[in-house]
Design a protein around this motif. Structure first.
Motif, PDB file in Angstrom:
ATOM      1  N   PRO A  65       0.829  -1.210   0.000  1.00 21.91           N
ATOM      2  CA  PRO A  65       0.000   0.000   0.000  1.00 21.91           C
ATOM      3  C   PRO A  65       0.864   1.260   0.000  1.00 21.91           C
ATOM      4  CG  PRO A  65      -0.779  -1.559   1.657  1.00 21.91           C
ATOM      5  CD  PRO A  65       0.521  -2.097   1.125  1.00 21.91           C
ATOM      6  N   GLY A  66       0.482   2.207  -0.854  1.00 21.92           N
ATOM      7  CA  GLY A  66       1.180   3.484  -0.918  1.00 21.92           C
ATOM      8  C   GLY A  66       2.326   3.547  -1.910  1.00 21.92           C
ATOM      9  N   HIS A  85       7.149   8.233   4.020  1.00 27.29           N
ATOM     10  CA  HIS A  85       7.625   7.717   2.730  1.00 27.29           C
ATOM     11  C   HIS A  85       8.755   8.595   2.200  1.00 27.29           C
ATOM     12  CE1 HIS A  85       5.008  10.946   1.172  1.00 27.29           C
ATOM     13  NE2 HIS A  85       5.784  10.883   0.100  1.00 27.29           N
ATOM     14  N   PHE A  86       9.352   8.107   1.114  1.00 20.92           N
ATOM     15  CA  PHE A  86      10.291   8.956   0.380  1.00 20.92           C
ATOM     16  C   PHE A  86       9.957   8.865  -1.096  1.00 20.92           C
ATOM     17  CE2 PHE A  86      12.442   4.899   0.112  1.00 20.92           C
ATOM     18  CZ  PHE A  86      13.114   4.908  -1.086  1.00 20.92           C
ATOM     19  N   LEU A  91       9.531   7.481  -8.283  1.00 23.93           N
ATOM     20  CA  LEU A  91       9.057   6.444  -7.370  1.00 23.93           C
ATOM     21  C   LEU A  91       8.631   7.062  -6.045  1.00 23.93           C
ATOM     22  CD1 LEU A  91      12.070   3.958  -7.763  1.00 23.93           C
ATOM     23  CD2 LEU A  91      10.050   4.105  -9.194  1.00 23.93           C
ATOM     24  N   VAL A  92       7.526   6.566  -5.504  1.00 25.05           N
ATOM     25  CA  VAL A  92       7.078   6.927  -4.164  1.00 25.05           C
ATOM     26  C   VAL A  92       7.053   5.630  -3.372  1.00 25.05           C
ATOM     27  CG1 VAL A  92       5.211   7.868  -2.749  1.00 25.05           C
ATOM     28  CG2 VAL A  92       5.688   8.846  -5.022  1.00 25.05           C
ATOM     29  N   ILE A  93       7.851   5.580  -2.286  1.00 26.76           N
ATOM     30  CA  ILE A  93       8.003   4.337  -1.533  1.00 26.76           C
ATOM     31  C   ILE A  93       7.763   4.604  -0.046  1.00 26.76           C
ATOM     32  CG2 ILE A  93       9.572   2.446  -0.951  1.00 26.76           C
ATOM     33  CD1 ILE A  93      11.122   3.239  -3.573  1.00 26.76           C
ATOM     34  N   ILE A  96       9.489  -1.121   2.727  1.00 24.47           N
ATOM     35  CA  ILE A  96      10.903  -1.486   2.605  1.00 24.47           C
ATOM     36  C   ILE A  96      11.175  -2.809   3.307  1.00 24.47           C
ATOM     37  CG2 ILE A  96      13.262  -0.820   3.215  1.00 24.47           C
ATOM     38  CD1 ILE A  96      12.392   2.100   2.944  1.00 24.47           C
ATOM     39  N   THR A  97      11.885  -3.694   2.602  1.00 25.50           N
ATOM     40  CA  THR A  97      12.287  -4.980   3.197  1.00 25.50           C
ATOM     41  C   THR A  97      13.780  -5.020   3.498  1.00 25.50           C
ATOM     42  OG1 THR A  97      12.584  -6.002   1.024  1.00 25.50           O
ATOM     43  CG2 THR A  97      10.420  -6.259   2.065  1.00 25.50           C
TER      44      THR A  97
END
Length: 158
Positions: A52-53, A85-86, A99-101, A106-107
């Motif tokens: 999500p996101g 997020h970044f 990119l929006v993460i 993050i893994t």
């Protein structure tokens, strides 16, 4: 003492993971503030593409249906970091992509320059599929043995 411990009413696993993800946010925030990476530092950031996101171009989701690794080293711009997020722009085969993460997606976060790594668990109902290696126009660096890896793996009791 009994081997059957009661389930915790305090979500320690979530609290620890959130705190470690804040490390990633702080590091990226400092890179944003200074306008670049110091010295030979560079980052490999692995994330769930379907979390999500996450907002990435469709062709990247098709190529990396479960997980993707990006490299922040020389060819990135428009880095913006928030509390959750970044955002960053990178090139993939010389084609720009924004990119929006979310930090929750993050893994793994790795800085091979100093043998530092964090690994996270992301809850997902999607079975992972094989995918190609990341191709965001960066050199390949292999971490040496003896790296400082922190693995956070809290499994939920069933």
């Amino acid at each position: 003492m009994s081997d059957d411990l009661p389930d915790s009413l305090i979500p320690y696993d979530e609290i620890v993971q959130e705190a470690l993800r804040a490390v990633v946010g702080r590091v990226l925030g400092e890179v944003q503030e200074t306008g670049g990476l110091p010295g030979t530092h560079h980052f490999y950031i692995t994330f769930k593409t379907q979390a999500p996101g996450v907002d990435i171009p469709r062709h990247l989701i098709e190529r990396f249906p479960d997980e993707m690794t990006v490299v922040l080293q020389n060819k990135f711009w428009d880095l913006k970091v928030s509390d959750h997020h970044f955002e960053v722009s990178l090139t993939f085969n010389q084609v720009a992509a924004h990119l929006v993460i979310p930090f929750s997606a993050i893994t793994a976060f790795v800085d091979p320059a100093v043998n530092f790594a964090l690994q996270f668990q992301v809850q997902s109902d999607i079975d992972p599929e094989p995918h190609d290696a990341a191709e965001n126009d960066a050199p390949t660096v292999v971490a040496e043995d003896g790296s400082n890896v922190v693995t956070v793996d809290f499994g939920k009791k069933k």
